[in-house]
Write a protein that holds these residues in place. Structure first.
Motif, PDB file in Angstrom:
ATOM      1  N   ARG A 136      35.931  34.937  37.069  1.00  0.00           N
ATOM      2  CA  ARG A 136      36.213  35.855  36.198  1.00  0.00           C
ATOM      3  C   ARG A 136      35.644  35.364  34.787  1.00  0.00           C
ATOM      4  O   ARG A 136      34.938  36.377  34.135  1.00  0.00           O
ATOM      5  N   GLU A 137      35.665  34.280  34.430  1.00  0.00           N
ATOM      6  CA  GLU A 137      35.344  33.902  32.894  1.00  0.00           C
ATOM      7  C   GLU A 137      33.866  33.669  33.102  1.00  0.00           C
ATOM      8  O   GLU A 137      33.077  33.964  32.229  1.00  0.00           O
ATOM      9  N   ARG A 138      33.162  33.372  34.356  1.00  0.00           N
ATOM     10  CA  ARG A 138      31.946  33.314  34.452  1.00  0.00           C
ATOM     11  C   ARG A 138      31.361  34.499  34.535  1.00  0.00           C
ATOM     12  O   ARG A 138      30.008  34.650  33.778  1.00  0.00           O
ATOM     13  N   SER A 182      45.205  32.466  30.277  1.00  0.00           N
ATOM     14  CA  SER A 182      46.013  32.704  31.568  1.00  0.00           C
ATOM     15  C   SER A 182      46.682  31.521  31.858  1.00  0.00           C
ATOM     16  O   SER A 182      46.740  30.525  31.480  1.00  0.00           O
ATOM     17  N   LEU A 230      39.927  34.587  26.890  1.00  0.00           N
ATOM     18  CA  LEU A 230      40.674  34.949  28.203  1.00  0.00           C
ATOM     19  C   LEU A 230      41.618  33.712  28.445  1.00  0.00           C
ATOM     20  O   LEU A 230      41.163  32.560  28.711  1.00  0.00           O
ATOM     21  N   ARG A 271      43.527  25.855  37.216  1.00  0.00           N
ATOM     22  CA  ARG A 271      43.629  27.110  37.287  1.00  0.00           C
ATOM     23  C   ARG A 271      42.844  27.663  38.422  1.00  0.00           C
ATOM     24  O   ARG A 271      41.996  26.862  39.331  1.00  0.00           O
ATOM     25  N   GLU A 323      40.019  32.698  38.506  1.00  0.00           N
ATOM     26  CA  GLU A 323      39.946  32.972  37.221  1.00  0.00           C
ATOM     27  C   GLU A 323      38.768  32.388  36.493  1.00  0.00           C
ATOM     28  O   GLU A 323      38.307  32.708  35.692  1.00  0.00           O
ATOM     29  N   LEU A 363      32.319  37.033  32.901  1.00  0.00           N
ATOM     30  CA  LEU A 363      32.399  37.630  31.503  1.00  0.00           C
ATOM     31  C   LEU A 363      31.115  37.246  30.766  1.00  0.00           C
ATOM     32  O   LEU A 363      30.552  37.604  29.771  1.00  0.00           O
ATOM     33  N   ALA A 364      31.235  35.839  30.771  1.00  0.00           N
ATOM     34  CA  ALA A 364      29.919  35.169  30.023  1.00  0.00           C
ATOM     35  C   ALA A 364      28.596  35.565  30.443  1.00  0.00           C
ATOM     36  O   ALA A 364      27.662  35.934  29.646  1.00  0.00           O
TER      37      ALA A 364
END
Length: 147
Positions: free
Chosen positions: A27-29, A3, A1, A20, A24, A31-32
């Motif tokens: 959102r990465e957390r 951005s 990801l 960042r 964001e 997904l993980a």
């Protein structure tokens, strides 16, 4: 990801740091956590820590906070991996644009003179957020004063 940064701060030492938005990072957390195959938390709850993966698909969940207290406004609703965020009305615009410093940014700010940056970083980020100084403009002003 990948951005684009929320802001880029150019330091006097010629280095620059890219910040960042917290949304964001969350959102990465998320997904993980999803990559582990965790079951979602029930409605009205958010994931505090993920499942172990494999046969363990049950994450640790917590109840979402209720309405914001008087004098505060909702900045971000409860999500899959975060509780709702409220802030005093005068700081809501900054809280909506909150950013998180990382180790590389903190090293750049301190001109590589940060002893044990990784240990200090969570405390610095917490203090910035609690002081409503985590948006790029206020963070830049804080860095200028602290240096």
């Amino acid at each position: 990801l990948v951005s684009s940064p929320a802001a880029v701060i150019n330091l006097r030492n010629g280095k620059s740091i890219e910040l960042r938005y917290d949304s964001e990072v969350r959102r990465e957390r998320e997904l993980a956590f999803n990559s582990l195959g965790c079951d979602p938390c029930p409605a009205g709850e958010y994931m505090v820590s993920p499942c172990a993966g494999g046969p363990d698909t049950t994450p640790t969940c917590a109840a979402c906070g209720g309405a914001c207290p008087a004098g505060e406004t909702l900045v971000e609703p409860c999500g899959a991996t975060n509780d709702r965020v409220c802030a005093p009305e005068v700081h809501a615009a900054c809280a909506r644009k909150a950013v998180t410093l990382d180790v590389a940014s903190l090293n750049a700010i301190t001109e590589d003179h940060c002893d044990d940056c990784a240990t200090r970083l969570p405390h610095i980020n917490t203090a910035l957020k609690e002081g409503y100084m985590a948006c790029p403009l206020r963070l830049s002003a804080f860095i200028a004063q602290a240096r």
